[in-house]
Design a protein around this motif. Sequence first.
Motif, PDB file in Angstrom:
ATOM      1  N   MET A   9       0.976  -1.178   0.024  1.00 31.97           N
ATOM      2  CA  MET A   9      -0.138   0.106  -0.129  1.00 31.97           C
ATOM      3  C   MET A   9       0.701   1.319   0.042  1.00 31.97           C
ATOM      4  O   MET A   9       1.806   1.303   0.836  1.00 31.97           O
ATOM      5  N   SER A  10       0.613   2.289  -0.775  1.00 37.11           N
ATOM      6  CA  SER A  10       1.218   3.388  -1.108  1.00 37.11           C
ATOM      7  C   SER A  10       1.076   4.258   0.286  1.00 37.11           C
ATOM      8  O   SER A  10      -0.116   4.168   0.888  1.00 37.11           O
ATOM      9  N   ARG A  11       2.035   5.234   0.519  1.00 38.86           N
ATOM     10  CA  ARG A  11       1.863   6.160   1.638  1.00 38.86           C
ATOM     11  C   ARG A  11       0.744   6.859   1.403  1.00 38.86           C
ATOM     12  O   ARG A  11       0.031   7.132   2.447  1.00 38.86           O
ATOM     13  N   LEU A  12       0.484   7.367   0.112  1.00 37.28           N
ATOM     14  CA  LEU A  12      -0.766   8.131   0.228  1.00 37.28           C
ATOM     15  C   LEU A  12      -2.129   7.481   0.341  1.00 37.28           C
ATOM     16  O   LEU A  12      -3.095   8.004   1.073  1.00 37.28           O
ATOM     17  N   GLU A  13      -2.309   6.068  -0.039  1.00 34.61           N
ATOM     18  CA  GLU A  13      -3.352   5.142   0.517  1.00 34.61           C
ATOM     19  C   GLU A  13      -3.479   5.197   2.148  1.00 34.61           C
ATOM     20  O   GLU A  13      -4.645   5.104   2.620  1.00 34.61           O
ATOM     21  N   GLU A  14      -2.494   4.894   2.865  1.00 37.87           N
ATOM     22  CA  GLU A  14      -2.305   4.807   4.071  1.00 37.87           C
ATOM     23  C   GLU A  14      -2.835   5.928   4.801  1.00 37.87           C
ATOM     24  O   GLU A  14      -3.881   6.058   5.513  1.00 37.87           O
ATOM     25  N   LEU A  15      -2.647   7.305   4.337  1.00 35.67           N
ATOM     26  CA  LEU A  15      -3.191   8.626   4.639  1.00 35.67           C
ATOM     27  C   LEU A  15      -4.658   8.780   4.544  1.00 35.67           C
ATOM     28  O   LEU A  15      -5.315   9.153   5.219  1.00 35.67           O
ATOM     29  N   LEU A  16      -5.073   8.422   3.156  1.00 28.35           N
ATOM     30  CA  LEU A  16      -6.068   8.423   2.860  1.00 28.35           C
ATOM     31  C   LEU A  16      -7.175   7.450   3.820  1.00 28.35           C
ATOM     32  O   LEU A  16      -8.228   7.987   4.305  1.00 28.35           O
ATOM     33  N   LYS A  17      -6.556   6.275   4.223  1.00 27.87           N
ATOM     34  CA  LYS A  17      -7.321   5.476   4.917  1.00 27.87           C
ATOM     35  C   LYS A  17      -7.559   6.047   6.339  1.00 27.87           C
ATOM     36  O   LYS A  17      -8.548   5.796   7.057  1.00 27.87           O
ATOM     37  N   GLY A  18      -6.713   6.491   6.768  1.00 31.27           N
ATOM     38  CA  GLY A  18      -6.572   6.958   8.212  1.00 31.27           C
ATOM     39  C   GLY A  18      -7.294   8.460   8.479  1.00 31.27           C
ATOM     40  O   GLY A  18      -7.287   8.883   9.325  1.00 31.27           O
ATOM     41  N   LEU A  19      -7.717   9.060   7.355  1.00 30.11           N
ATOM     42  CA  LEU A  19      -8.227  10.507   7.386  1.00 30.11           C
ATOM     43  C   LEU A  19      -9.454  10.256   8.142  1.00 30.11           C
ATOM     44  O   LEU A  19     -10.611   9.650   7.454  1.00 30.11           O
ATOM     45  N   VAL A  20      -9.745  11.081   8.963  1.00 31.82           N
ATOM     46  CA  VAL A  20     -11.035  11.337   9.635  1.00 31.82           C
ATOM     47  C   VAL A  20     -11.346  12.913   9.430  1.00 31.82           C
ATOM     48  O   VAL A  20     -10.764  13.746   9.991  1.00 31.82           O
ATOM     49  N   ILE A  21     -12.500  13.135   8.660  1.00 37.71           N
ATOM     50  CA  ILE A  21     -12.960  14.603   8.222  1.00 37.71           C
ATOM     51  C   ILE A  21     -13.982  14.864   9.233  1.00 37.71           C
ATOM     52  O   ILE A  21     -14.135  15.852   9.614  1.00 37.71           O
TER      53      ILE A  21
END
Length: 95
Positions: free
Chosen positions: A1-13
Motif C-alpha cells: 500500500m502506498s503512503r497516500l493510500e495509508e494517509l487516505l484510509k486514516g483520514l477522519v474528516i
Amino acid sequence: MSRLEELLKGLVIGNSNAEDESTELSKYFLETSQWRTILEDRADFILGPKGSGKSALFTQLVEKGPTLESEKRILLIPVEKPIGNPTLPKSSKAG
C-alpha cells in the motif's frame, strides 16, 4: 500500500452529521458558493436532500452570528435547532 493510500484510509474528516459536531465543524468547514450566496443575501431558502449540507450551513451561520452583525450589519436570530424531529412532519397518505 502506498503512503497516500495509508494517509487516505486514516483520514477522519468528521461526523457525517453536522448536527453532531457543531463545535468541531468550523475547523474544516469549506466556504462554498452556497455559503457565499447566503452571506451576499442572494438566497431566502436553502433546499436540499438529507446530507447535502443544510445543517452545516445553519451551524456556521449561528457560530458566525456576532461577526456577521458587527461586520456586515446582519442580525441572525436562529429560531430552530437542527437536532431532533423535523419541523414539518412527513405527510401520510390515507387509504
